[in-house]
Design a protein around this motif. Sequence first.
Motif, PDB file in Angstrom:
ATOM      1  N   MET A  58       0.997  -1.055  18.791  1.00 49.91           N
ATOM      2  CA  MET A  58       1.222  -2.493  18.948  1.00 49.91           C
ATOM      3  C   MET A  58       0.191  -3.295  18.166  1.00 49.91           C
ATOM      4  SD  MET A  58       3.932  -3.278  20.622  1.00 49.91           S
ATOM      5  CE  MET A  58       4.648  -1.958  19.627  1.00 49.91           C
ATOM      6  N   ALA A  59      -1.068  -2.810  18.137  1.00 50.95           N
ATOM      7  CA  ALA A  59      -2.089  -3.491  17.350  1.00 50.95           C
ATOM      8  C   ALA A  59      -1.743  -3.456  15.859  1.00 50.95           C
ATOM      9  CB  ALA A  59      -3.454  -2.838  17.583  1.00 50.95           C
ATOM     10  N   GLU A  60      -1.065  -2.383  15.434  1.00 56.80           N
ATOM     11  CA  GLU A  60      -0.701  -2.245  14.026  1.00 56.80           C
ATOM     12  C   GLU A  60       0.508  -3.093  13.647  1.00 56.80           C
ATOM     13  OE1 GLU A  60      -2.007  -0.603  11.538  1.00 56.80           O
ATOM     14  OE2 GLU A  60      -3.582   0.556  12.512  1.00 56.80           O
ATOM     15  N   VAL A  61       1.554  -3.042  14.460  1.00 62.35           N
ATOM     16  CA  VAL A  61       2.824  -3.643  14.019  1.00 62.35           C
ATOM     17  C   VAL A  61       3.430  -4.627  15.002  1.00 62.35           C
ATOM     18  CG1 VAL A  61       3.356  -1.581  12.653  1.00 62.35           C
ATOM     19  CG2 VAL A  61       4.246  -1.772  14.983  1.00 62.35           C
ATOM     20  N   GLY A  62       2.808  -4.833  16.158  1.00 63.27           N
ATOM     21  CA  GLY A  62       3.419  -5.690  17.175  1.00 63.27           C
ATOM     22  C   GLY A  62       3.725  -7.091  16.675  1.00 63.27           C
ATOM     23  N   LEU A  63       2.713  -7.751  16.109  1.00 62.51           N
ATOM     24  CA  LEU A  63       2.922  -9.106  15.601  1.00 62.51           C
ATOM     25  C   LEU A  63       3.865  -9.114  14.401  1.00 62.51           C
ATOM     26  CD1 LEU A  63      -0.662 -10.663  15.835  1.00 62.51           C
ATOM     27  CD2 LEU A  63       1.325 -11.164  17.269  1.00 62.51           C
ATOM     28  N   LEU A  64       3.765  -8.082  13.566  1.00 62.26           N
ATOM     29  CA  LEU A  64       4.634  -8.031  12.384  1.00 62.26           C
ATOM     30  C   LEU A  64       6.101  -7.971  12.784  1.00 62.26           C
ATOM     31  CD1 LEU A  64       2.659  -5.446  10.206  1.00 62.26           C
ATOM     32  CD2 LEU A  64       2.562  -7.933  10.098  1.00 62.26           C
ATOM     33  N   ILE A  65       6.415  -7.119  13.739  1.00 60.37           N
ATOM     34  CA  ILE A  65       7.795  -7.004  14.194  1.00 60.37           C
ATOM     35  C   ILE A  65       8.244  -8.312  14.846  1.00 60.37           C
ATOM     36  CG2 ILE A  65       9.299  -5.859  15.871  1.00 60.37           C
ATOM     37  CD1 ILE A  65       7.738  -3.287  15.322  1.00 60.37           C
ATOM     38  N   GLY A  66       7.404  -8.865  15.725  1.00 52.71           N
ATOM     39  CA  GLY A  66       7.763 -10.106  16.406  1.00 52.71           C
ATOM     40  C   GLY A  66       7.990 -11.248  15.436  1.00 52.71           C
ATOM     41  N   PHE A  67       7.057 -11.450  14.508  1.00 46.16           N
ATOM     42  CA  PHE A  67       7.199 -12.538  13.535  1.00 46.16           C
ATOM     43  C   PHE A  67       8.419 -12.315  12.648  1.00 46.16           C
ATOM     44  CE2 PHE A  67       2.313 -13.320  13.480  1.00 46.16           C
ATOM     45  CZ  PHE A  67       2.417 -13.940  14.715  1.00 46.16           C
ATOM     46  N   GLY A  68       8.635 -11.059  12.206  1.00 46.46           N
ATOM     47  CA  GLY A  68       9.770 -10.766  11.327  1.00 46.46           C
ATOM     48  C   GLY A  68      11.106 -11.035  11.985  1.00 46.46           C
ATOM     49  N   VAL A  69      11.251 -10.615  13.241  1.00 43.06           N
ATOM     50  CA  VAL A  69      12.507 -10.833  13.960  1.00 43.06           C
ATOM     51  C   VAL A  69      12.754 -12.326  14.175  1.00 43.06           C
ATOM     52  CG1 VAL A  69      13.703 -10.483  16.161  1.00 43.06           C
ATOM     53  CG2 VAL A  69      12.509  -8.582  15.070  1.00 43.06           C
ATOM     54  N   ALA A 160      12.205  -0.059  10.525  1.00 42.06           N
ATOM     55  CA  ALA A 160      11.765   1.322  10.323  1.00 42.06           C
ATOM     56  C   ALA A 160      10.597   1.383   9.337  1.00 42.06           C
ATOM     57  CB  ALA A 160      12.931   2.177   9.827  1.00 42.06           C
ATOM     58  N   ALA A 161      10.669   0.580   8.271  1.00 43.46           N
ATOM     59  CA  ALA A 161       9.590   0.568   7.281  1.00 43.46           C
ATOM     60  C   ALA A 161       8.272   0.134   7.906  1.00 43.46           C
ATOM     61  CB  ALA A 161       9.958  -0.376   6.129  1.00 43.46           C
ATOM     62  N   VAL A 162       8.290  -0.958   8.653  1.00 44.50           N
ATOM     63  CA  VAL A 162       7.067  -1.467   9.277  1.00 44.50           C
ATOM     64  C   VAL A 162       6.534  -0.479  10.314  1.00 44.50           C
ATOM     65  CG1 VAL A 162       6.122  -3.309  10.727  1.00 44.50           C
ATOM     66  CG2 VAL A 162       7.672  -3.876   8.851  1.00 44.50           C
ATOM     67  N   SER A 163       7.439   0.123  11.086  1.00 40.27           N
ATOM     68  CA  SER A 163       7.020   1.053  12.131  1.00 40.27           C
ATOM     69  C   SER A 163       6.389   2.316  11.551  1.00 40.27           C
ATOM     70  CB  SER A 163       8.222   1.426  13.006  1.00 40.27           C
ATOM     71  OG  SER A 163       8.753   0.290  13.645  1.00 40.27           O
ATOM     72  N   ALA A 278      -0.835  -9.053   6.280  1.00 44.07           N
ATOM     73  CA  ALA A 278       0.590  -9.142   6.612  1.00 44.07           C
ATOM     74  C   ALA A 278       0.836 -10.016   7.838  1.00 44.07           C
ATOM     75  CB  ALA A 278       1.168  -7.747   6.840  1.00 44.07           C
ATOM     76  N   ASN A 279      -0.066  -9.980   8.817  1.00 42.49           N
ATOM     77  CA  ASN A 279       0.108 -10.809  10.011  1.00 42.49           C
ATOM     78  C   ASN A 279       0.036 -12.288   9.669  1.00 42.49           C
ATOM     79  OD1 ASN A 279       0.104  -8.795  12.390  1.00 42.49           O
ATOM     80  ND2 ASN A 279      -1.667  -8.158  11.197  1.00 42.49           N
ATOM     81  N   VAL A 280      -0.934 -12.648   8.835  1.00 40.70           N
ATOM     82  CA  VAL A 280      -1.072 -14.048   8.422  1.00 40.70           C
ATOM     83  C   VAL A 280       0.126 -14.460   7.581  1.00 40.70           C
ATOM     84  CG1 VAL A 280      -2.468 -15.662   7.062  1.00 40.70           C
ATOM     85  CG2 VAL A 280      -3.588 -13.963   8.522  1.00 40.70           C
ATOM     86  N   ALA A 281       0.530 -13.606   6.640  1.00 41.33           N
ATOM     87  CA  ALA A 281       1.634 -13.945   5.743  1.00 41.33           C
ATOM     88  C   ALA A 281       2.931 -14.167   6.518  1.00 41.33           C
ATOM     89  CB  ALA A 281       1.820 -12.836   4.707  1.00 41.33           C
ATOM     90  N   LEU A 282       3.236 -13.268   7.449  1.00 41.73           N
ATOM     91  CA  LEU A 282       4.475 -13.422   8.208  1.00 41.73           C
ATOM     92  C   LEU A 282       4.406 -14.604   9.166  1.00 41.73           C
ATOM     93  CD1 LEU A 282       5.688  -9.800   9.016  1.00 41.73           C
ATOM     94  CD2 LEU A 282       6.650 -11.436   7.427  1.00 41.73           C
ATOM     95  N   LEU A 317       9.975  -3.877  20.300  1.00 37.67           N
ATOM     96  CA  LEU A 317       8.563  -3.595  20.521  1.00 37.67           C
ATOM     97  C   LEU A 317       8.370  -2.460  21.510  1.00 37.67           C
ATOM     98  CD1 LEU A 317       6.990  -7.164  20.658  1.00 37.67           C
ATOM     99  CD2 LEU A 317       6.793  -5.486  18.825  1.00 37.67           C
ATOM    100  N   LEU A 318       9.177  -2.421  22.555  1.00 35.71           N
ATOM    101  CA  LEU A 318       9.011  -1.398  23.580  1.00 35.71           C
ATOM    102  C   LEU A 318       9.290  -0.008  23.028  1.00 35.71           C
ATOM    103  CD1 LEU A 318       8.238  -0.988  26.499  1.00 35.71           C
ATOM    104  CD2 LEU A 318      10.629  -1.285  27.152  1.00 35.71           C
ATOM    105  N   ILE A 319      10.395   0.144  22.318  1.00 35.64           N
ATOM    106  CA  ILE A 319      10.733   1.483  21.800  1.00 35.64           C
ATOM    107  C   ILE A 319       9.761   1.887  20.704  1.00 35.64           C
ATOM    108  CG2 ILE A 319      12.382   0.716  20.032  1.00 35.64           C
ATOM    109  CD1 ILE A 319      14.083   3.165  20.832  1.00 35.64           C
ATOM    110  N   THR A 320       9.277   0.916  19.909  1.00 36.01           N
ATOM    111  CA  THR A 320       8.285   1.245  18.881  1.00 36.01           C
ATOM    112  C   THR A 320       6.987   1.708  19.515  1.00 36.01           C
ATOM    113  OG1 THR A 320       9.252  -0.404  17.388  1.00 36.01           O
ATOM    114  CG2 THR A 320       7.028   0.348  16.892  1.00 36.01           C
ATOM    115  N   GLY A 321       6.549   0.994  20.559  1.00 36.90           N
ATOM    116  CA  GLY A 321       5.313   1.362  21.232  1.00 36.90           C
ATOM    117  C   GLY A 321       5.384   2.721  21.886  1.00 36.90           C
TER     118      GLY A 321
END
Length: 456
Positions: A58-69, A160-163, A278-282, A317-321
């Motif tokens: 979640m620390a790696e991709v949580g915000l990225l997935i949330g912002f992207g969706v 899938a790419a981000v995860s 990536a977090n700032v950009a998204l 987020l849940l299934i990724t985590g």
Amino acid sequence: MEVVHTVIAIVLVVGLIIWVKVDPVISLVIASLYLGLAAGVGFADTIAAITGGFGSIMAEVGLLIGFGVLIGALLHSLGTFRKLVAALLKVLGARRLPYALTGALSTVFPSIYVDVQVVLAAPIARSSAPHIGPRGLAHLAGAVGTGIFAGYVFVVPGLAAVSIAGLLDVPLGTWMLYGVVLGPLTAVVTTFLFGLMLRAGWWRPETDEAEDDPLGEGGPAVGTAGTGPDEDDSLSDVDVPLAVSLLPILVPLVMIAFGAFADLGGFSSSFIAFIGDANVALFVGLLGAYVLARAASGNDRTEQAIKTGFHTTGEILLITGIGGSLGAVIEATGLDATLAGLFSASEGAAVVTSILLAWVIAAVLHLAIGSVSVAAITAAGIIAPVLGSIDVAPIAVGLAIASGSMFALTVNSNFFWMFKSLLGLTTQGALKTMTTVTSMASLVSLPPVLVIALLA
């Protein structure tokens, strides 16, 4: 014994999802608990590995997935993606549409969920098919299938790419530099090869196409800019120029790419690293999409789009985590030392072996489970613990997992049946398009991945 217990855990996940019809999140947690306890990790350490693995990914991709969706949900509410496809049809014409459509799906469309992509693309494919010829529907259906999933696994911000990048600790800027080339290349080449198969007699409209038109009278549906899950189907596209509405996607990609090039070129600074993060950009993209949506369509419609995005984000987020949790438990068993022995051949052979092993693991998981994202996340979780023990670039291993996770999307996938219905195909027709092109795309992308592995 850790190898045996890991295999049992994976079979347990597959069996629970396919035969018992248990939700993937619950299945992955059960498998993680079994593996930790059976392999002797211990009660406390098993729970620590599950929670720690979840928190780490979640620390790696949580915000990225949330912002992207959320970006995708807002742009979808503006009709951005419908306008993009319509513009391609107008500029390129129907005969070039398969390549334009697969190119767009594999580059711009990964910002929205795959189910929404096929809902948007299916009306265009069906209405354009008669202009291409008797094999038009098949060619466009294949283009839609390969474009969606090549983008989904290779191109940021595809889930899938981000995860995979997060699980393997691959910088997102690095992944983007490779994926933005490999994704569209795979999609276009596969679409071309599939066209050759169609010309050779692969398609029989009388048995492969359904008689009923699931989309009504044909032609792209209008007034459906907001037809994501739980959205009002009476909404019309709002008047935002296409170039402007694409900025929330393009600006973050430019920011991430600039940061990556600055790092490679040796002229990076703390400020460049900040804006290239990536977090700032998204988040900049999300802010831009939100401002556009508020200005163009008002607060109510914007909040409805945000609500839809939140609904989708929670599940993802849940299934990724939990996928990260399984990887952490596997690492806690000490399997990394065992698997590292698989790569004890010569240096060149070890690279090839590593890539092929990663590809096979992901492909087998996808064939068994029927979910590209679950297969990709699970494979990355299995392989991540051994990355430090092998002399292969993590980006190459990640791309191999992405490639394998596409292989043969078939009847055990919910997407397969949605695709079949929306494109107006029989089950045989869906197998001859979706299952065929995803298998081809997986194989087409493997040689470039091997080259990247040998050169990286």
